[in-house]
Scaffold this motif. Structure first.
Motif, short mmCIF file in Angstrom:
data_model
loop_
_atom_site.label_atom_id
_atom_site.label_comp_id
_atom_site.label_asym_id
_atom_site.label_seq_id
_atom_site.Cartn_x
_atom_site.Cartn_y
_atom_site.Cartn_z
N THR A 116 45.95 37.56 47.04
CA THR A 116 44.86 37.60 48.02
C THR A 116 44.91 38.88 48.85
OG1 THR A 116 46.13 36.29 49.61
CG2 THR A 116 44.63 35.09 48.16
N LEU A 117 46.13 39.38 49.13
CA LEU A 117 46.26 40.63 49.89
C LEU A 117 45.73 41.83 49.12
CD1 LEU A 117 49.81 40.29 51.50
CD2 LEU A 117 47.59 40.16 52.65
N HIS A 118 45.92 41.83 47.81
CA HIS A 118 45.56 42.98 46.97
C HIS A 118 44.33 42.71 46.11
CE1 HIS A 118 49.09 45.19 48.18
NE2 HIS A 118 49.80 44.10 48.01
N TYR A 119 43.54 41.74 46.51
CA TYR A 119 42.36 41.35 45.73
C TYR A 119 41.44 42.54 45.45
CZ TYR A 119 38.00 39.07 44.43
OH TYR A 119 36.85 38.70 43.77
N ALA A 120 41.08 43.28 46.49
CA ALA A 120 40.13 44.39 46.32
C ALA A 120 40.70 45.47 45.40
CB ALA A 120 39.78 44.99 47.69
N ASP A 121 41.98 45.81 45.56
CA ASP A 121 42.61 46.81 44.68
C ASP A 121 42.59 46.34 43.23
OD1 ASP A 121 43.21 48.41 46.85
OD2 ASP A 121 45.26 47.63 47.05
N LEU A 122 42.88 45.08 43.03
CA LEU A 122 42.93 44.53 41.67
C LEU A 122 41.53 44.52 41.04
CD1 LEU A 122 44.78 43.35 39.53
CD2 LEU A 122 44.46 41.10 40.57
N VAL A 123 40.53 44.15 41.80
CA VAL A 123 39.16 44.15 41.28
C VAL A 123 38.74 45.57 40.92
CG1 VAL A 123 36.73 43.75 41.87
CG2 VAL A 123 38.44 42.02 42.40
N ARG A 124 39.06 46.54 41.77
CA ARG A 124 38.71 47.95 41.46
C ARG A 124 39.41 48.40 40.18
NH1 ARG A 124 38.88 48.59 46.95
NH2 ARG A 124 41.05 49.23 46.96
N HIS A 125 40.69 48.10 40.07
CA HIS A 125 41.46 48.49 38.88
C HIS A 125 40.85 47.87 37.62
CE1 HIS A 125 44.87 49.11 36.21
NE2 HIS A 125 44.89 47.81 35.99
N LEU A 126 40.55 46.59 37.68
CA LEU A 126 40.02 45.89 36.51
C LEU A 126 38.58 46.31 36.21
CD1 LEU A 126 41.55 42.39 37.20
CD2 LEU A 126 42.19 43.97 35.36
N THR A 127 37.81 46.67 37.22
CA THR A 127 36.45 47.15 36.98
C THR A 127 36.48 48.44 36.18
OG1 THR A 127 35.62 46.11 39.01
CG2 THR A 127 34.30 47.91 38.10
N ARG A 128 37.43 49.32 36.51
CA ARG A 128 37.58 50.55 35.72
C ARG A 128 37.99 50.23 34.29
NH1 ARG A 128 40.14 52.31 40.48
NH2 ARG A 128 42.17 51.94 39.54
N LYS A 129 38.85 49.27 34.13
CA LYS A 129 39.36 48.92 32.80
C LYS A 129 38.29 48.21 31.96
CE LYS A 129 43.29 46.56 30.72
NZ LYS A 129 44.39 47.49 30.55
N LEU A 130 37.54 47.31 32.58
CA LEU A 130 36.58 46.48 31.86
C LEU A 130 35.16 47.03 31.89
CD1 LEU A 130 37.85 43.03 33.15
CD2 LEU A 130 38.23 44.01 30.88
N GLY A 131 34.87 47.89 32.85
CA GLY A 131 33.53 48.45 32.95
C GLY A 131 32.52 47.53 33.61
N SER A 132 32.99 46.45 34.21
CA SER A 132 32.09 45.50 34.84
C SER A 132 32.79 44.80 36.00
CB SER A 132 31.66 44.44 33.81
OG SER A 132 31.13 43.30 34.43
N ALA A 133 32.17 44.85 37.17
CA ALA A 133 32.75 44.19 38.34
C ALA A 133 32.77 42.67 38.16
CB ALA A 133 31.98 44.57 39.60
N ALA A 134 31.74 42.14 37.52
CA ALA A 134 31.70 40.69 37.30
C ALA A 134 32.84 40.25 36.39
CB ALA A 134 30.35 40.27 36.70
N SER A 135 33.07 40.99 35.33
CA SER A 135 34.18 40.67 34.43
C SER A 135 35.51 40.81 35.16
CB SER A 135 34.16 41.58 33.20
OG SER A 135 33.03 41.33 32.42
#
Length: 170
Positions: free
Chosen positions: A14-33
């Motif tokens: 929960t503390l690093h939620y935003a960082d993790l979403v940003r990292h995964l958005t770059r990896k997956l190409g989609s914020a929803a994914s």
């Protein structure tokens, strides 16, 4: 067993939620994914006992999320194979060619195996630097080792990964 308190890993997520979403958005190409993968990560971590020993919780969470993201990409590629056959031959796709996706996934698997082959401390330092984005000084402080040793671990990890992927690199 369900408790009212969050495990340390869930709290860290929960503390690093935003960082993790940003990292995964770059990896997956989609914020929803990316948000879906973070949700799956939360569910997976929720099933771990609260007293599970983890040396670097943030790195562990990112590793779990990356593994889930790879599974997500594989699933998407599998679905794409079936659905693209129904498209008209001249219909353009917004996705890279399937053979490129498969090639990149194979490269990623080789890289993941190479990282898994590293000694524990070397792998931990490498992941903290490359996936968590920590500086050499931050890693040294967190692990109680010298900056020079951090640099040696990173150089060893990079060399090992380069050797394992030599046939794939141009």
């Amino acid at each position: 067993m369900v408790t009212d308190e969050k495990s340390p890993l869930l709290h860290m997520l929960t503390l690093h939620y935003a960082d993790l979403v940003r990292h995964l958005t770059r990896k997956l190409g989609s914020a929803a994914s990316a948000r879906d993968v973070v949700q799956d990560t939360y569910l997976r971590l929720q099933h771990l006992p609260a007293e599970t020993p983890v040396h670097s919780p943030r790195a562990y969470i990112f590793r779990v999320a990356n593994n889930i993201a790879v599974d997500h990409l594989r699933s998407e590629a599998s679905r794409a194979r079936y659905f693209t056959s129904a498209l008209a031959p001249d219909q353009a796709l917004d996705e890279p060619p399937a053979d490129s996706v498969i090639d990149y996934r194979q490269r990623l698997e080789i890289l993941e195996k190479a990282v898994a082959e590293l000694p524990d401390r070397c792998r931990e330092v490498f992941l903290m630097h490359k996936f968590d984005g920590l500086s050499h000084m931050e890693i040294a402080g967190e692990l109680g080792i010298s900056r020079s040793m951090v640099e040696k671990h990173i150089m060893k990890a990079l060399s090992h990964c380069r050797d394992r992927m030599a046939d794939l690199l141009d």
